[in-house]
Design an enzyme around this catalytic site. Structure first.
Site, mmCIF file in Angstrom:
data_model
loop_
_atom_site.group_PDB
_atom_site.id
_atom_site.type_symbol
_atom_site.label_atom_id
_atom_site.label_comp_id
_atom_site.label_asym_id
_atom_site.label_seq_id
_atom_site.Cartn_x
_atom_site.Cartn_y
_atom_site.Cartn_z
ATOM 1 N N HIS A 152 0.810 -1.222 0.000
ATOM 2 C CA HIS A 152 0.000 0.000 0.000
ATOM 3 C C HIS A 152 0.847 1.277 0.000
ATOM 4 C CE1 HIS A 152 -3.553 -2.405 0.373
ATOM 5 N NE2 HIS A 152 -3.166 -2.932 1.516
ATOM 6 N N HIS A 169 7.724 -8.121 3.206
ATOM 7 C CA HIS A 169 6.284 -7.901 3.163
ATOM 8 C C HIS A 169 5.692 -8.875 2.139
ATOM 9 C CE1 HIS A 169 2.982 -5.286 4.346
ATOM 10 N NE2 HIS A 169 2.519 -5.437 3.114
ATOM 11 N N HIS A 189 2.537 -8.079 6.483
ATOM 12 C CA HIS A 189 1.493 -8.067 5.456
ATOM 13 C C HIS A 189 0.255 -8.893 5.793
ATOM 14 C CE1 HIS A 189 -0.662 -7.852 1.679
ATOM 15 N NE2 HIS A 189 -0.604 -9.143 1.544
ATOM 16 N N HIS A 214 -1.054 -9.542 8.627
ATOM 17 C CA HIS A 214 -1.718 -8.971 9.808
ATOM 18 C C HIS A 214 -2.047 -10.031 10.855
ATOM 19 C CE1 HIS A 214 -3.129 -4.959 7.757
ATOM 20 N NE2 HIS A 214 -1.889 -5.293 7.438
HETATM 21 FE FE FE2 Z 1 -0.588 -4.352 6.049
HETATM 22 FE FE FE2 Z 2 0.424 -5.339 2.929
#
Ligand code: FE2
Ligand code: FE2
Length: 257
Positions: free
Chosen positions: A68, A150, A175, A177
């Site tokens: 992102h 990530h 990434h 989470h």
């Molecule tokens: Fe994230």
């Molecule tokens: Fe991510």
């Protein structure tokens, strides 16, 4: 050397809980370095100069990003100008920002590297050959090196851990989470975890309001996602390393305020 790495900070609830918890963590563990993944720090997606500054004000020495990174166009100039922020190094050359950096404090130098997985993720070059190239560039320029990988696939993350084992202080995954239970120091001396997790609402679907994520899965129709704020917590790891640049321990920290 002690390094605190904080998993993806999601939106204002993530920034708030980190601000609440960080003073206590700093008091208890006295980290020399704090590195924060900020790819979701602005409204749940992306980063802006404002949210980056708030993470620096809390004590972050460096910020890593991920898929992102380029969500907010107004941040592109900031990514170019702020040397303490890194976005995946294996993105297209010439895109805003940098993929690795060296931050300095009290005569110590920490190399910070961000890489994107190539399985189910966008990447212009292999993260494995890019890691080799970046570590070559950092040779002799940093006392300790942190890699934030990530990536989506645990297989690719585990493989990256072995790829850099003995060459960097720590290789931490971000990434997904969701924190994984495999934190350890690999035989070569690199602290490793497949995913550190996220910092934000625990009662959510990886940061999104539960009912909205559920509706999207149930109906398979477009749903507007908002950042959840229920039961926030901080997902982090604490890494200890010696003067040889290699780790002696990695401890998972899952902290509710
Ligand atoms: Fe994230
Ligand atoms: Fe991510």
């Amino acid at each position: 050397m002690k390094l605190l790495f904080v998993g993806d900070v999601v939106g204002s609830p993530g920034r708030r809980v980190l601000g609440d918890v960080l003073p206590g963590l700093r008091e208890r563990h006295a980290p020399d370095w704090i590195v924060v993944n900020g790819e979701n720090s602005a409204g749940g997606l992306g980063i802006t100069a404002k949210t980056a500054r708030s993470l620096f004000e809390m004590g972050a020495d460096a910020i890593t990003l991920g898929n992102h990174a380029y969500r907010h166009r107004e941040a592109y100039g900031y990514l170019d100008d702020e040397p303490r922020i890194v976005r995946p190094g294996n993105y297209v050359k010439g895109n805003p920002g940098r993929g690795h950096t060296v931050v300095e404090k009290d005569g110590a130098r920490l190399g910070v590297v961000n890489l994107s997985g190539s399985v189910f993720m966008k990447a212009a070059r292999s993260p494995f050959t890019e890691a080799d190239a970046i570590l070559g560039e950092l040779d002799g320029k940093a006392d300790h090196v942190l890699v934030d990988f990530h990536a989506e696939a645990t297989s690719e993350k585990v493989a990256m851990g072995w790829h850099v084992d003995g060459r960097v202080t720590a290789c931490v995954g971000t990434h997904t989470h969701v924190p994984t239970a495999d934190a350890r120091v690999l035989p070569g001396g690199t602290a490793y975890i497949s995913d550190v997790g996220m910092t934000g609402a625990r009662d959510s679907v990886i940061g999104v309001r539960r009912e909205q994520a559920l509706e999207a899965f149930r109906t398979q129709m477009p749903v507007r996602f908002e950042t959840a704020d229920e039961s926030p917590w901080v997902n982090a790891v604490l890494i200890e390393a010696g003067p040889n640049g290699l780790a002696s321990s990695i401890e998972q920290l899952l902290v509710t305020p």
